[in-house]
Design a protein around this motif. Structure first.
Motif, PDB file in Angstrom:
ATOM      1  N   ARG A  33     -10.174   0.215  -0.074  1.00  0.00           N
ATOM      2  CA  ARG A  33     -10.074   0.489  -1.510  1.00  0.00           C
ATOM      3  C   ARG A  33     -11.170   1.422  -2.006  1.00  0.00           C
ATOM      4  O   ARG A  33     -10.916   2.353  -2.772  1.00  0.00           O
ATOM      5  N   ASN A  48       3.534   1.833  -1.567  1.00  0.00           N
ATOM      6  CA  ASN A  48       4.124   2.137  -2.870  1.00  0.00           C
ATOM      7  C   ASN A  48       3.398   3.305  -3.520  1.00  0.00           C
ATOM      8  O   ASN A  48       2.185   3.482  -3.351  1.00  0.00           O
ATOM      9  N   GLN A  49       4.124   4.091  -4.274  1.00  0.00           N
ATOM     10  CA  GLN A  49       3.530   5.270  -4.914  1.00  0.00           C
ATOM     11  C   GLN A  49       2.400   4.873  -5.871  1.00  0.00           C
ATOM     12  O   GLN A  49       1.353   5.513  -5.909  1.00  0.00           O
ATOM     13  N   VAL A  50       2.638   3.830  -6.645  1.00  0.00           N
ATOM     14  CA  VAL A  50       1.582   3.279  -7.505  1.00  0.00           C
ATOM     15  C   VAL A  50       1.070   2.019  -6.830  1.00  0.00           C
ATOM     16  O   VAL A  50       1.794   1.028  -6.720  1.00  0.00           O
ATOM     17  N   LYS A  51      -0.162   2.058  -6.382  1.00  0.00           N
ATOM     18  CA  LYS A  51      -0.712   0.967  -5.580  1.00  0.00           C
ATOM     19  C   LYS A  51      -1.244  -0.159  -6.464  1.00  0.00           C
ATOM     20  O   LYS A  51      -2.057   0.085  -7.364  1.00  0.00           O
ATOM     21  N   ASP A  52      -0.816  -1.361  -6.178  1.00  0.00           N
ATOM     22  CA  ASP A  52      -1.324  -2.551  -6.846  1.00  0.00           C
ATOM     23  C   ASP A  52      -2.446  -3.111  -5.980  1.00  0.00           C
ATOM     24  O   ASP A  52      -2.216  -3.910  -5.075  1.00  0.00           O
ATOM     25  N   TRP A  53      -3.679  -2.673  -6.253  1.00  0.00           N
ATOM     26  CA  TRP A  53      -4.796  -3.034  -5.386  1.00  0.00           C
ATOM     27  C   TRP A  53      -5.107  -4.528  -5.407  1.00  0.00           C
ATOM     28  O   TRP A  53      -5.558  -5.088  -4.403  1.00  0.00           O
ATOM     29  N   TRP A  82       0.827  -1.210   0.000  1.00  0.00           N
ATOM     30  CA  TRP A  82       0.000   0.000   0.000  1.00  0.00           C
ATOM     31  C   TRP A  82       0.861   1.259   0.000  1.00  0.00           C
ATOM     32  O   TRP A  82       0.492   2.275  -0.614  1.00  0.00           O
TER      33      TRP A  82
END
Length: 309
Positions: free
Chosen positions: A146, A108-113, A106
């Motif tokens: 989310r 991380n700058q670009v979130k891998d949901w 979470w």
């Protein structure tokens, strides 16, 4: 410092259940309010203790502020309100937000949901087994995290004659709860969608709970505890000895007599019996509240004493 929102606290109350009279949880710890034990540091529940709903809410907020929100603020800097609420709910239940891998993803700058969700849902085990209740809870927390979607906090009205359920329970679990009531001798009724209110009230009366015909955390925890007590009471003596560190292989007929041929057999049989009796006594003490239920009609003073310690 961020704090849990009103919707977050309402969800916590729904998931934990708010119980205003102290009860033993499934492992025997005295509990009150939204799952508060002595370990919470804000209250030390005692037998017979009763608090108001206002006091329960105050204690929940105090516990969040002291024990949970600081860890969430540290682990999830810059979280939006719904993200912070999800973190608080997770931390309240697990105490592990500082080491949960979903939190690292979470951040991380670009979130891998997709990855966040799968790692969060992995926290659904107890005793090495997947627990449906935790699976459902993790999904609720992820939906808040989310999408900012909170569960409906007002329980639906039950059918006539059925007990109201005030904690979040998946429909499939109703059959298990009905079976548990029946096993303990409380007829759950013919409607498979719920449990007879009269059966629930009788169970609550027998187990010194608030008699309101409502199924909440106290009733479910006590139900589980009584099922566990019955299962362990029915275990053979060999199993009890095994728990003390000995192998519990079934013994053939005459095996006790056969021990007499072993060296120093004069002490083996008494030692085994002492261990078995000691284990049985420890089990009886551990589940003394279950014994109190059996004793209350003929020995009410003894039952009251067992419940008070």
């Amino acid at each position: 410092m961020a704090t849990t929102s009103e919707k977050g606290i309402a969800t916590l109350d729904l998931l934990e259940g708010v119980v205003l009279k102290a009860y033993r949880d499934a492992v025997g710890r005295w509990t009150i309010g939204s799952g508060l034990t002595k370990a919470s540091g804000v209250i030390d529940p005692k037998p017979g203790m009763v608090i108001s709903r206002k006091e329960s809410d105050r204690l929940t907020r105090l516990a969040l502020a002291r024990n949970y929100e600081p860890a969430v603020n540290k682990a999830m800097p810059g979280a939006s309100q719904n993200e912070f609420d999800a973190g608080s709910l997770f931390q309240w239940n697990t105490g592990a937000i500082g080491r949960a891998s979903w939190v690292r993803v979470w951040r991380n700058q670009v979130k891998d949901w997709g990855l966040i969700g799968s790692k969060m849902r992995a926290w659904n085990k107890g005793g090495g087994k997947v627990l449906p209740g935790l699976t459902r809870r993790r999904q609720i927390e992820f939906d808040i995290l989310r999408f900012g979607i909170y569960p409906v906090t007002k329980p639906n009205a039950p059918a006539t004659g059925l007990a109201r359920i005030v904690v979040s329970i998946e429909p499939a679990r109703i059959a298990t709860i009905r079976a548990a009531f029946a096993k303990l001798g409380y007829e759950p009724g013919k409607d498979p969608s719920g449990i007879s209110r009269n059966a629930v009230k009788t169970f609550q009366r027998d187990h010194d709970l608030t008699v309101d015909g409502v199924i909440g955390k106290a009733t479910l925890s006590t139900l589980q505890r009584m099922i566990d007590a019955r299962a362990k009471a029915a275990a053979p003596a060999a199993t009890a000895v095994a728990a003390g560190g000995f192998e519990a292989a079934p013994m053939p007929d005459g095996s006790i007599e056969a021990l007499s041929g072993l060296p120093h057999a004069d002490w083996i049989v008494p030692a085994v019996l002492v261990l078995a009796l000691g284990w049985a006594a420890w089990r009886a003490w551990q589940y003394r509240d279950a014994i109190a239920v059996k004793a209350q009609n003929r020995f009410p003073q003894i039952a009251a004493k067992l419940r008070s310690i």
